[in-house]
Every structure is written in C-alpha cells, then in structure tokens.
Design an enzyme around this catalytic site. Structure first.
Site, short mmCIF file in Angstrom:
data_model
loop_
_atom_site.label_atom_id
_atom_site.label_comp_id
_atom_site.label_asym_id
_atom_site.label_seq_id
_atom_site.Cartn_x
_atom_site.Cartn_y
_atom_site.Cartn_z
N ARG A 22 -3.39 -73.48 -7.42
CA ARG A 22 -2.31 -73.16 -8.37
C ARG A 22 -2.76 -72.09 -9.37
O ARG A 22 -2.45 -72.16 -10.57
CB ARG A 22 -1.86 -74.41 -9.14
CG ARG A 22 -1.24 -75.49 -8.27
CD ARG A 22 0.06 -75.04 -7.63
NE ARG A 22 0.83 -76.18 -7.16
CZ ARG A 22 0.69 -76.75 -5.97
NH1 ARG A 22 -0.18 -76.28 -5.11
NH2 ARG A 22 1.45 -77.78 -5.63
N SER B 240 5.88 -81.12 -9.39
CA SER B 240 4.70 -81.73 -10.00
C SER B 240 4.56 -81.23 -11.43
O SER B 240 4.53 -80.02 -11.67
CB SER B 240 3.43 -81.32 -9.24
OG SER B 240 3.49 -81.73 -7.92
N GLU C 188 0.94 -78.45 -14.81
CA GLU C 188 1.24 -77.51 -13.73
C GLU C 188 2.44 -76.67 -14.15
O GLU C 188 2.52 -75.48 -13.86
CB GLU C 188 1.59 -78.34 -12.48
CG GLU C 188 1.06 -77.77 -11.20
CD GLU C 188 2.11 -76.95 -10.50
OE1 GLU C 188 1.86 -75.75 -10.33
OE2 GLU C 188 3.17 -77.49 -10.13
N1 EPU Z 1 -0.07 -91.23 -4.96
C1 EPU Z 1 -0.03 -92.42 -5.66
N2 EPU Z 1 1.17 -92.94 -6.02
C2 EPU Z 1 2.33 -92.32 -5.69
C3 EPU Z 1 2.33 -91.10 -4.98
C4 EPU Z 1 1.10 -90.57 -4.62
O1 EPU Z 1 -1.05 -93.01 -5.97
O2 EPU Z 1 3.39 -92.87 -6.05
C5 EPU Z 1 -1.38 -90.68 -4.57
C6 EPU Z 1 -1.76 -91.12 -3.19
O3 EPU Z 1 -3.14 -91.36 -3.15
C7 EPU Z 1 -1.43 -89.92 -2.34
C8 EPU Z 1 -1.81 -88.82 -3.30
O4 EPU Z 1 -1.37 -89.28 -4.58
O5 EPU Z 1 -2.18 -89.90 -1.18
C9 EPU Z 1 -1.22 -87.47 -3.00
O6 EPU Z 1 0.20 -87.56 -3.06
P1 EPU Z 1 1.13 -86.44 -2.41
O7 EPU Z 1 0.76 -86.24 -1.01
O8 EPU Z 1 2.53 -86.78 -2.73
O9 EPU Z 1 0.68 -85.10 -3.14
P2 EPU Z 1 0.27 -84.72 -4.63
O10 EPU Z 1 -1.19 -84.39 -4.61
O11 EPU Z 1 0.71 -85.75 -5.59
C10 EPU Z 1 0.61 -82.16 -4.21
C11 EPU Z 1 1.36 -81.02 -4.82
C12 EPU Z 1 2.84 -81.11 -4.46
C13 EPU Z 1 2.96 -81.08 -2.94
C14 EPU Z 1 2.19 -82.28 -2.38
C15 EPU Z 1 2.19 -82.34 -0.87
C16 EPU Z 1 0.11 -80.54 -6.86
C17 EPU Z 1 0.12 -80.55 -8.37
N3 EPU Z 1 1.19 -81.04 -6.27
O12 EPU Z 1 1.09 -83.36 -4.83
O13 EPU Z 1 3.46 -79.95 -4.97
O14 EPU Z 1 4.33 -81.18 -2.54
O15 EPU Z 1 0.80 -82.17 -2.80
O16 EPU Z 1 1.25 -81.50 -0.34
O17 EPU Z 1 -0.86 -80.08 -6.27
C18 EPU Z 1 4.63 -79.10 -6.84
O18 EPU Z 1 3.66 -78.38 -7.03
O19 EPU Z 1 5.65 -79.04 -7.57
C19 EPU Z 1 4.60 -80.06 -5.75
C20 EPU Z 1 5.58 -80.93 -5.52
#
Ligand code: EPU
Length: 333
Positions: free
Chosen positions: A159, A230, A329
């Site tokens: 990012r 996010s 973010e």
């Molecule tokens: N998790 C939880 N509780 C929840 C949801 C997720 O504990 O309710 C934990 C789990 O361990 C899960 C991990 O968070 O495995 C990762 O969750 P997720 O795959 O939803 O991804 P994220 O890391 O939370 C990032 C990006 C998103 C992108 C997703 C999918 C950032 C700040 N965000 O989120 O991007 O869609 O990966 O690849 O890096 C955005 O930037 O606006 C955005 C939505």
C-alpha cells in the site's frame, strides 16, 4: 473538456458518503486538458481524487478537488494495455477477463479508479497492482511536462508508492499494464480460489467471478453501505512484537504471515476482532460484522467525527491489549 463547479456537494464523490462540500471542483476528460489548467491560480489546497473509495473527508474541503475522466482502454503490442487514470478499475478487470487476458483478475471488484490504484498499490488475494504495471505516465505540475516512470521507479511496497509522497507534483494520466495470454493464475490465497486449481479450462473470467463472490460475501457493497474498504493497514512487526502478541493472546492462535526480513504481518482484522469490535455500532458509525477491518457509515448519516471517534477507540484498545498501534489505510482529508 474542463468543467468547474463551485460549492460542490461531495457526498456522491466519496464512498464513505460523508456529506461535505468543496469550494471548487474541476473535472477534465483528456490528458491534454492538464496543460490548460493553471495550477498556480487554483484555490489551495489542491487535491486530486479518484473514485473517492479510500478517503475520509473529515470536514468541508476548503480548496480545489480535481478529478480525471480520462477513460480510454487501448490495446498495445505484446498484450500491453494503456488505460486512462479515470477508468473504473473494475471495468478494466472486466475488460481484461473478456479479452481472455490474465493479470488483474484477483483485483476484481475493488472500488476505485486506475490512477488511484497506481498511487496506492491496491492489492487483494495475493496480487498487488504493481505486479502487472509496466509504466506509469504522469503530468509533472512543477515542470509543466509529461513524464513516465518504469514500475521499478515507482517505489512500490505494501500500500505504498512514491506517488503517495509526491501528490502535489505528479498527476497520473494513464498506466500501461503488462497482461498475458498465458494462464498465470494465483490461487494460493484462499480455499475458494484453490478449488479452481484442478480446472483444466480455467479462464481469467472464472477467477474473476470467484473473487467477486468472495468479496460480496465479506465486504459491504459501497452502493448500499458507505465505507472506504480496509480502514487500517495490516501491521508488519518484528519477531519480538509478534511474540508479545502471542503472549497477550493467551492461548488463542495468532494468524500471521511471513513479511520477509524477519518481519511478521498480523491481520488487523484479527486484532480488532479480539478486542471485541466486530459488528459493533458506535452512534452512526460501525464495524462491519463480516470483516472488522472495514469501518462503515452504518446509518448513512454518520458525521466524520463519529468515524474518527470509532477509529480512535479501536486504535486505543488494540494498543492496550496487544501493544500495536494501527496505521490508517484510508487517507484523511
Ligand atoms: N480475520 C479475522 N476476523 C475476520 C476477518 C478476517 O480474524 O472477521 C483475519 C483472518 O485471520 C484472515 C485474515 O484476517 O485470514 C485476513 O483476512 P482477509 O483475507 O479478509 O484480508 P485482510 O488482510 O483483512 C487484505 C486487504 C483487503 C483485501 C484482502 C483480500 C489490507 C489493508 N486489506 O485484507 O483490501 O481485499 O486482503 O486479499 O491489506 C482494501 O484495501 O480496502 C481491502 C479491502
């Protein structure tokens, strides 16, 4: 063509749906229009926005908002594609899938426009937009000339890009992406994607459809619930800090990813959930029940102060429980 509006309501120009105004709003639909604009005489500050999907307007904007409507998609040799900064990023993803071109399929359904995607290095499901960018073209406000940057010159990281730190200088006009007809699926990020691995007829369109289904399941539709995706970044911490988090978690398994150079990435969603915020409301602001990394304008009437108050409460409780200070973010204006 250049259009100028004054005292413009920006509610429809930011996906958080904050009801704020700006003094001047300027839109242009060709790259050459940038030569016509007199940046020195514009009411300051000047801010160029994209789809407004990663912004939190914290108050009325006292200067000039600029927006590009440069919206061409042009095929170049070797499966390179030139795309205007004002193209909706997902329209480009849909176009590529329809053409049978691999590259942006994992980035499907992310709100926002191409120029902003290249500024923020958007990412999802194991792909970042830098992975498919070849060249970024920009207008240099200081030198009053058009410039180009090879992807290696853009300072891309998680990012992160040099454009984020040079917003007063460069306006991205268009981006050349290097796509491919050779199948290049990236399916390791989630179970739903991994289940496509055995499909001998896999197309970018099928990957795109799966990504859209995952996103629709987890994330609020910005057309229905205001948000900016996010809200926080996933913290990247030292081994020492990670071990302190494991201790604080008191037996609950801590999800984590190798971030290289001995660093560990911990999902902010998990930290926020552990602090009890998942699905909670605070006035008109809320924490999305299926993905607590996303703060929402729960009633549609949230004031910027309500979102900021919730942000501060979440940051304080994550700091207190785990000793980690979450970085935003979403850009605050
Ligand atoms: N998790 C939880 N509780 C929840 C949801 C997720 O504990 O309710 C934990 C789990 O361990 C899960 C991990 O968070 O495995 C990762 O969750 P997720 O795959 O939803 O991804 P994220 O890391 O939370 C990032 C990006 C998103 C992108 C997703 C999918 C950032 C700040 N965000 O989120 O991007 O869609 O990966 O690849 O890096 C955005 O930037 O606006 C955005 C939505």
């Amino acid at each position: 063509m250049i259009t100028k509006e004054y005292s413009k309501d920006l509610t429809g120009k930011n996906t958080f749906r904050m009801q704020v105004n700006c003094r001047t709003f300027i839109e242009y639909d060709s790259v050459a229009d940038l030569f016509e604009l007199d940046f020195e005489e514009m009411l300051k500050p000047v801010k160029h926005i994209g789809g407004g999907s990663n912004l939190l307007f914290t108050q009325d904007f006292k200067g000039t908002i600029l927006h590009s409507k440069v919206d061409f998609i042009e095929k170049l040799p070797h499966d390179h594609v030139s795309v205007g900064a004002g193209v909706i990023f997902d329209d480009f993803c849909a176009w590529a899938a329809q053409e049978g071109l691999w590259g942006p399929e994992n980035l499907s359904y992310i709100p926002g426009e191409v120029g902003a995607a290249a500024v923020q290095n958007i990412g999802a499901y194991g792909v970042e937009v830098k992975d498919i960018i070849k060249t970024v073209y920009a207008y240099d406000i200081e030198e009053e000339e058009f410039v180009r940057f090879d992807v290696s010159e853009c300072g891309y990281g998680y990012r992160e890009s040099m454009f984020k730190h040079a917003k007063d200088r460069y306006i991205i006009t268009h981006v050349v992406f290097a796509l491919s007809r050779e199948p290049k699926p990236k399916l390791d990020y989630s179970k739903a994607l991994a289940s496509l691995k055995d499909d001998p007829q896999l197309t970018p369109g099928k990957v795109r459809d799966t990504v859209i289904a995952i996103r629709k399941e987890k994330l609020p539709e910005v057309s229905q619930v205001g948000s900016a995706g996010s809200f926080f970044k996933n913290p990247v911490v030292s081994q020492e800090v990670y071990e302190a988090v494991v201790k604080a978690a008191a037996g609950v398994e801590v999800p984590h990813y190798d971030a290289g150079e001995g660093m560990v990435k911990i999902p902010a969603a998990w930290l926020i959930e552990q602090c009890g915020w998942k699905g909670r409301r605070s006035g008109n602001a809320g924490v999305w029940e299926k993905q607590p990394l996303v703060l929402v304008n729960a009633s549609g009437r949230a004031l910027p102060e309500e979102i900021i108050a919730l942000e501060n409460k979440i940051r304080a409780s994550v700091k207190q429980k785990f000793g980690i200070i979450l970085d935003c973010e979403v850009e605050h204006l």
